[in-house]
Design an enzyme around this catalytic site. Structure first.
Site, PDB file in Angstrom:
ATOM      1  N   CYS A 422      28.783 -24.361  16.613  1.00 22.03           N
ATOM      2  CA  CYS A 422      29.803 -23.920  16.157  1.00 22.03           C
ATOM      3  C   CYS A 422      29.551 -24.792  14.338  1.00 22.03           C
ATOM      4  CB  CYS A 422      31.147 -23.250  16.237  1.00 22.03           C
ATOM      5  SG  CYS A 422      31.157 -21.946  17.736  1.00 22.03           S
ATOM      6  N   LYS A 425      28.302 -22.835  11.460  1.00 25.09           N
ATOM      7  CA  LYS A 425      28.490 -20.710  11.458  1.00 25.09           C
ATOM      8  C   LYS A 425      28.443 -20.976   9.866  1.00 25.09           C
ATOM      9  CE  LYS A 425      31.713 -18.917  13.806  1.00 25.09           C
ATOM     10  NZ  LYS A 425      32.452 -18.258  14.495  1.00 25.09           N
ATOM     11  N   ASP A 472      17.075  -5.999  17.978  1.00 26.73           N
ATOM     12  CA  ASP A 472      15.444  -6.902  17.248  1.00 26.73           C
ATOM     13  C   ASP A 472      16.075  -7.965  16.714  1.00 26.73           C
ATOM     14  OD1 ASP A 472      13.238  -5.791  18.155  1.00 26.73           O
ATOM     15  OD2 ASP A 472      13.897  -3.882  17.669  1.00 26.73           O
ATOM     16  N   ASP A 495      14.401   1.374  18.182  1.00 30.33           N
ATOM     17  CA  ASP A 495      14.566   2.008  19.349  1.00 30.33           C
ATOM     18  C   ASP A 495      15.345   2.821  19.735  1.00 30.33           C
ATOM     19  OD1 ASP A 495      12.371   0.225  20.075  1.00 30.33           O
ATOM     20  OD2 ASP A 495      13.880  -2.088  19.979  1.00 30.33           O
TER      21      ASP A 495
END
Ligand SMILES: Cc1cc2nc3c(=O)[nH]c(=O)nc-3n(C[C@H](O)[C@H](O)[C@H](O)COP(=O)(O)OP(=O)(O)OC[C@H]3O[C@@H](n4cnc5c(N)ncnc54)[C@H](O)[C@@H]3O)c2cc1C
Length: 760
Positions: A422, A425, A472, A495
């Site tokens: 983290c 981030k 994706d 999709d």
């Protein structure tokens, strides 16, 4: 933890791809400044070199001979290229304002946008005259004018307004070209009448008497009617009026008079001269803002009035580069000293030119050949690039950059070992800054989303509906984060639409390369704004996401869609029936084109057209296919046409025929594969050739490699009943899929396993 390779510490934004900025880009390519990201923003991917423009009009050069490919130059310079129009500067926020997209952060900005015609000062000129500026649009205007003359039988009268070098050269070049058109059509060249109007007592007022006399003679000999002391003060359809009140009947008016600065500059608060050009000091720096530089026609030096000529713009590239470098490290700037005299080689359209320098003048065909040699040598600098190693311009010793105490602290932490987990981030303030302006579409079924952020989003599935899930993710292959965001979202949505579903909600996952907070925030804002544009257009609410530091810019989405719980209207891959026709909605070729782009082998206009295609949503296409009874559908992505077709034929228990000549292709795709340039995924896709029944006869076919070309945000491939296919293609084209085509047919299965037959 791992050490970080590249961090963006400073942003230089180059506004306009004029004659100076192309030199700056080349110079930074040869010697980058570590930690500095350069972004070129220009309205067009190809910028004309003014010295060769009359030769192009006369027909001596082709389009690519006289245009610098900015998109390709930017790849060489490892700069970002943003094809967009700049509409302003917010100097307080240090952002460049762009039409239809979010503003762009800068630390230094340089403006090289040329001049804008002052047609609005003369009634009717804006409406009825063909302006030579802005120069990038001149090509279309010239081609349209040539077409009109070609289609207009009988006498054609053309008036050129402006008796400077540009006006005189253009008159003679147009006459040469249009006479050739008339000759080709078997028409009388006497039907072409040229007038040249100038407000001055002489033509070419900034050149010496000998040059003026030579051109007086050439114009007289070529039958051009020159009107001196004759300013045009009104233009109407098919006629113009001069200052002395005389009306002259004309078919075309071409406007090559003195121009001014772009109107948007007035809103920037920058000091401008009386014609609206940016006032600069000897360092080419705005007199009112040390972060803003201006060069070329748009700059007006306080210390010396310069002629608006490309030759000065070219010469300003070196001092501008030097001063941008020096500004970054707070070093004293170096003055630009323009030459007192300069050589102008002015052509007469027929491969003949006149040289003018101070009081000197000479002329001849050899002068044209000399000019041609100089011009081509200049253009080669932007066409044939020296081999460079693959060094990232962001890497290296950044200690020369002048940073504030706060920025130095941030930079030191960037150079240290960076945390994973983290700790990688994106910081909270950067994230909230980047997301602040985003407006995801509001939906009633989104109970907790970005409007009320929490640990996770909560989305209701409406009664009678079922959820469609897809995900994706890929790293950026384009240097424009806003366009990349649109493409990544579009790709993920593909999709959902291919299934015949409607998009409902999405969560994003993004990685952004490290940099100072302003730079990271800007990249994230650009990318997510592009993504939200595509998601909003699809009615899909962005409800959350996660972003972290990474060595490359990357973006993906988990998208949820909705279908009727009975699965009615769902388009699967497995429903194909023999006798149906295969329809492809978008052209192929993104894999090879972007592989070529990275190798400097693709033209900028091919890349821009491919980006437009990738930004086109499949939503409307899926709807059209559904309405025309599509029995199977998929979206084309990484496995290429053949891979995705086999994914459809196998579960359907059918074979298929693909007509190579019917495949819609993106401009340049065939040229790129012909050079042997293919995507790195091509090799894996090629394994599927085992499913081709008759490939031996087609191995040498120029389109064969494109069967395996991986697509990003590609079109939909569908199987449609034969009798409905023509109407379906027509409806797709009407919906904006202009390349949609029938590309083959579904066949009965011939052997135990599915196979594909090729045809020409
Ligand atoms: C017919 C003709 C012939 C000429 N021949 C010669 C010659 O032989 N020698 C010579 O020295 N001079 C010549 N000139 C003058 C020459 O055209 C200009 O001096 C020169 O083009 C100025 O160059 P520039 O770099 O300032 O801008 P430009 O060449 O005009 O380039 C400006 C760039 O900025 C981009 N741009 C503009 N607005 C924006 C915006 N808002 N956002 C993003 N991008 C933008 C444009 O797309 C373009 O790429 C000729 C002029 C004409 C009309």
């Amino acid at each position: 933890m791992r050490p970080h390779e590249a961090a963006v510490l400073r942003d230089i934004v180059l506004v306009g791809g004029g004659h100076s900025h192309v030199g700056v880009l080349r110079a930074f390519a040869m010697r980058p400044v570590p930690g500095v990201r350069i972004t070129l923003v220009c309205t067009d991917a190809h910028t004309p070199y003014s010295g060769m423009l009359p030769g192009y009009v006369a027909g001596h050069y082709g389009y690519d001979d006289v245009h610098i490919d900015l998109s390709r130059l930017a790849v060489f310079a490892r700069a970002r290229f943003i094809c967009a129009e700049v509409t302003g500067l917010d100097r307080a926020q240090r952002t460049v304002l762009l039409r239809d997209r979010p503003p762009l952060h800068y630390d230094l900005v340089s403006i090289n946008i040329g001049s804008t015609p002052q047609v609005q000062m003369v009634p009717g000129a804006a409406r009825h005259a063909v302006a030579v500026k802005p120069i990038y649009q001149f090509n279309q205007r010239w081609l349209a004018l040539r077409e009109r003359i070609s289609a207009h039988p009988g006498r054609n009268t053309i008036a050129v307004v402006g008796g400077g070098a540009g006006g005189v050269e253009l008159t003679l070049a147009m006459q040469y070209a249009l006479q050739a058109v008339l000759r080709e059509q078997g028409r009388d060249i006497g039907d072409l009448v040229f007038h040249l109007f100038t407000a001055d007592a002489t033509i070419l007022p900034t050149h010496n008497r000998a040059v003026q006399r030579r051109f007086d003679a050439v114009l007289a000999q070529r039958g051009v009617l020159v009107h001196r002391d004759c300013a045009v003060d009104e233009v109407q359809a098919k006629r113009l009026r001069t200052r002395n009140g005389q009306w002259v009947e004309v078919d075309e008016v071409v406007w090559v008079t003195q121009a001014g600065g772009a109107p948007w500059l007035r809103e920037t608060g920058l000091a401008l001269d009386e014609r609206g050009f940016i006032r600069v000091n000897d360092f080419l720096q705005s007199v009112s803002d040390e972060r803003v530089f201006a060069v070329g026609d748009i700059a007006s030096m306080d210390s010396r009035a310069l002629e608006k000529a490309g030759v000065f713009a070219v010469r300003m590239a070196a001092p501008l580069t030097r001063n941008l470098r020096r500004s970054l490290s707070s070093q004293a700037l170096v003055p630009y000293r323009p030459q007192r005299r300069w050589l102008a080689l002015i052509s007469t359209g027929d491969r003949y030119a006149v040289a003018s320098r101070g009081a000197l003048s000479f002329a001849g065909s050899w002068v044209w050949r000399w000019k041609d040699w100089i011009d081509r040598r200049f253009m080669r600098r932007f066409e044939a690039f020296p081999a460079m190693d693959n060094n990232n311009p962001l890497i290296g010793n950044t200690s020369t950059l002048a940073l504030s105490a706060e920025e130095s602290l941030q930079a030191a932490s960037l150079l240290a070992m960076r945390c994973g987990g983290c700790g990688a981030k994106v910081g909270a303030s950067v994230l909230s800054g980047a997301l602040a302006g985003l407006v995801p579409v509001a939906r009633e079924d989104v109970i907790i989303g970005l409007h009320a952020p929490d640990d996770a989003a909560i989305v209701r599935v409406p009664p009678g509906m079922a959820l469609v899930h897809t995900v994706d993710f890929f790293r950026s292959f384009v240097d424009d984060p806003y366009v990349f965001g649109q493409i990544a979202a579009n790709h993920a949505l593909g999709d959902i639409f291919a299934m015949g579903a409607t998009a409902q909600s999405a969560t994003a996952i993004a990685t952004v390369p490290p940099g100072l907070e302003d730079q990271v925030e800007d990249t994230l804002r650009q990318m997510m704004s592009g993504a939200v544009k595509a998601l909003d257009a699809a009615g899909c609410a962005l409800v959350g996401g996660h972003s972290g530091e990474g060595s490359e810019l990357a973006l993906g989405f988990a998208v949820n869609g909705l279908v009727d719980a009975s699965l009615q209207g769902v388009m699967r891959k497995c429903g194909m029936r023999a006798g149906e026709l295969l329809i492809l909605t978008k052209p192929l070729g993104t894999g090879t084109l972007f592989a070529a782009h990275a190798r400097l082998a693709a033209r900028g206009r091919w890349i821009q057209a491919a980006l437009v295609s990738m930004c086109q949503s499949n939503q409307a296409g899926a709807q059209v296919l559904k309405e025309h009874g599509a029995t199977a559908c998929t979206d084309l992505t990484g496995f290429g046409l053949l891979g995705h077709l086999v994914e459809m034929t196998r579960p359907s228990g059918v074979d298929a025929r693909v007509d190579l000549s019917a495949l819609p292709l993106l401009a340049g795709a065939q040229e790129c594969v012909a050079q042997g340039i293919v995507s790195s995924l091509q090799a894996a896709n090629l394994r599927l050739r085992q499913s081709l029944r008759n490939q031996e006869s087609f191995l040498a076919h120029p389109r064969y490699p494109l069967l395996f070309d991986p697509q990003t945000a590609g079109g939909l491939l569908a199987s449609v009943p034969a009798e409905r296919a023509p109407a379906c293609v027509a409806a797709l084209q009407a919906a904006g899929y202009t390349h949609a085509a029938v590309i083959g047919m579904v066949l009965e299965q011939d052997a135990a396993s599915t196979s594909i037959v090729l045809a020409d």
